[in-house]
Design an enzyme around this catalytic site. Structure first.
Site, short mmCIF file in Angstrom:
data_model
loop_
_atom_site.label_atom_id
_atom_site.label_comp_id
_atom_site.label_asym_id
_atom_site.label_seq_id
_atom_site.Cartn_x
_atom_site.Cartn_y
_atom_site.Cartn_z
N GLN A 98 -32.14 10.48 13.00
CA GLN A 98 -31.54 11.80 12.86
C GLN A 98 -32.18 12.61 11.74
OE1 GLN A 98 -27.37 10.93 12.34
NE2 GLN A 98 -27.12 10.23 14.45
N HIS A 161 -27.04 10.21 9.72
CA HIS A 161 -26.07 10.96 8.91
C HIS A 161 -26.68 11.55 7.63
CE1 HIS A 161 -22.63 8.36 10.85
NE2 HIS A 161 -23.42 8.95 11.75
N GLU A 254 -14.07 16.86 13.27
CA GLU A 254 -13.14 17.63 12.45
C GLU A 254 -13.68 19.02 12.10
OE1 GLU A 254 -11.46 13.70 10.00
OE2 GLU A 254 -12.41 15.35 8.91
N TYR A 264 -11.64 14.17 1.62
CA TYR A 264 -11.39 14.40 3.04
C TYR A 264 -11.28 13.09 3.84
CZ TYR A 264 -11.45 19.23 2.04
OH TYR A 264 -11.09 20.45 1.51
N TYR A 275 -16.89 2.17 17.68
CA TYR A 275 -17.77 2.27 18.84
C TYR A 275 -17.70 1.02 19.71
CZ TYR A 275 -19.82 6.46 16.84
OH TYR A 275 -20.00 7.73 16.34
#
Length: 383
Positions: A98, A161, A254, A264, A275
């Protein structure tokens, strides 16, 4: 390429426009879809294609866009003649998983050639990768005065991420996001930038009023923490509210209203599932001392970007949020009350069947967006 599924009467192409292309481009703009929202009619036009995962997009003039491509290259697209020019002077990036060349944004009041462009990207340190914030100036087609403002403390051997979007508060500060880097415990660890939204001055220094400046066991750049992978950031100038969109695990994406110094929850609280089985992630969905999301998506839409709309072209959208959905392939339109309450949701452009990656508002108040298929589209009022 997967073409949009649309009614034939909405599809046409224009003749080839003049202009020299430094890179291959689609030298036409064609309407592919019409729609209506909030009693306003709009049209969606294909502006360019053959990009490579166009991750970030920003206007550098009223007619030119700078577009980053995750594999590490960027182009300047002139929408007046549909020409593309390769950008020189980019750093080496780690384009794996990513990671790669990620967001780009102009500073408030940007003007060439002296204005700053801000970038986020991933790079390798040793055998691990981190998210980096940098800035540079653009002279014609070349980036100069490259400055790495923050090489984040977010190193892990995973290539997941990284975040990472950038936004400004128009008060001398910028925010950018860093995902948990594939290690869940980072979300609650204030000694790493991973799993956080960071706040800096434009020159990369730390504002004196950041919430953890005086905490020896916390990094001073952190503004909020407990995030999994926030890939959308938008600041509402009028209300001074910072909004973030965040990928959950299997379910539990979210929309969060970001508050100074707040937690958070990730991975302590989550609305998602593991998963590998029907097991909840985290010990609870809500918990005292942890900010709850303003909206949760189950199943996941995979929110890859966020835009707070302020234009006049679509007055019925003013003040609303728009989320680019990767997995469920649409633009998610959220209506906001003045108090920051999400009052309704609308799913736009489902017939395109494309992963929506990045969103930007043009000077006219039109919305341009990119897709992982390598396309650039615009939403404008129906002619």
């Amino acid at each position: 390429m997967k073409f949009p599924v649309v009614r034939p009467e909405y599809l046409f192409s224009l003749s080839l426009l003049s202009g020299v292309c430094a890179l291959p481009s689609t030298a036409y703009a064609s309407v592919v879809l019409n729609g209506s929202s909030n009693n306003m009619d709009y049209q969606v036009s294909l502006v360019a294609e053959h990009l490579s995962v166009p991750w970030g997009i920003t206007f550098i003039t009223s007619q030119k866009l700078l577009i980053t491509q995750r594999h590490g290259e960027a182009v300047i697209l002139d929408i007046s003649n549909n020409s593309q020019t390769a950008v020189k002077g980019l750093p080496d990036v780690t384009a794996s998983g990513q990671g790669g060349l990620l967001d780009v944004i102009t500073e408030p009041g940007y003007q060439q050639p002296n204005g700053w462009l801000y970038f986020t990207y991933s790079k390798t340190i040793g055998n691990q990768a981190v998210t980096v914030l940098a800035r540079s100036k653009l002279k014609v087609d070349t980036l100069t005065q490259w400055q790495e403002l923050l090489v984040t403390h977010s190193a892990t051997p995973t290539y997941r991420h990284f975040g990472s979007r950038i936004t400004f508060d128009q008060q001398g500060h910028l925010f950018f996001s860093v995902g948990d880097r594939g290690e869940r415990d980072n979300g609650q660890d204030l000694t790493t930038h991973a799993g956080s939204i960071l706040r800096l001055n434009h020159d990369g220094t730390v504002p004196a009023d950041n919430p953890f400046v005086a905490h020896k066991a916390a990094l001073p750049e952190i503004w909020s923490y407990g995030h999994r992978n926030p890939q959308g950031l938008a600041f509402d100038i009028d209300s001074k509210q910072l909004w973030a969109s965040e990928h959950g695990p299997r379910g539990g994406d979210e929309i969060n209203l970001i508050k100074k110094g707040s937690n958070y929850g990730w991975p302590v609280t989550s609305h998602g599932k593991e998963y590998w089985g029907p097991i909840s992630v985290g010990e609870a969905k809500e918990k005292e001392g942890i900010e709850s999301p303003r909206k949760v998506y189950i199943p996941s839409i995979a929110p890859g970007s966020l835009l707070h709309y302020t234009g006049t072209a679509f007055p019925g959208w003013q003040g609303d949020l728009f989320v680019g959905a990767l997995k469920l392939e649409h633009i998610n339109h959220l209506t906001l009350s003045p108090e920051g309450i999400i009052t309704s949701e609308e799913r736009l452009l489902l017939p395109l069947q494309e992963r929506i990656r990045a969103l930007v508002q043009s000077p006219e108040g039109w919305i341009y967006f990119t897709t992982d298929n390598g396309n650039l589209y615009r939403i404008s009022p129906l002619e």
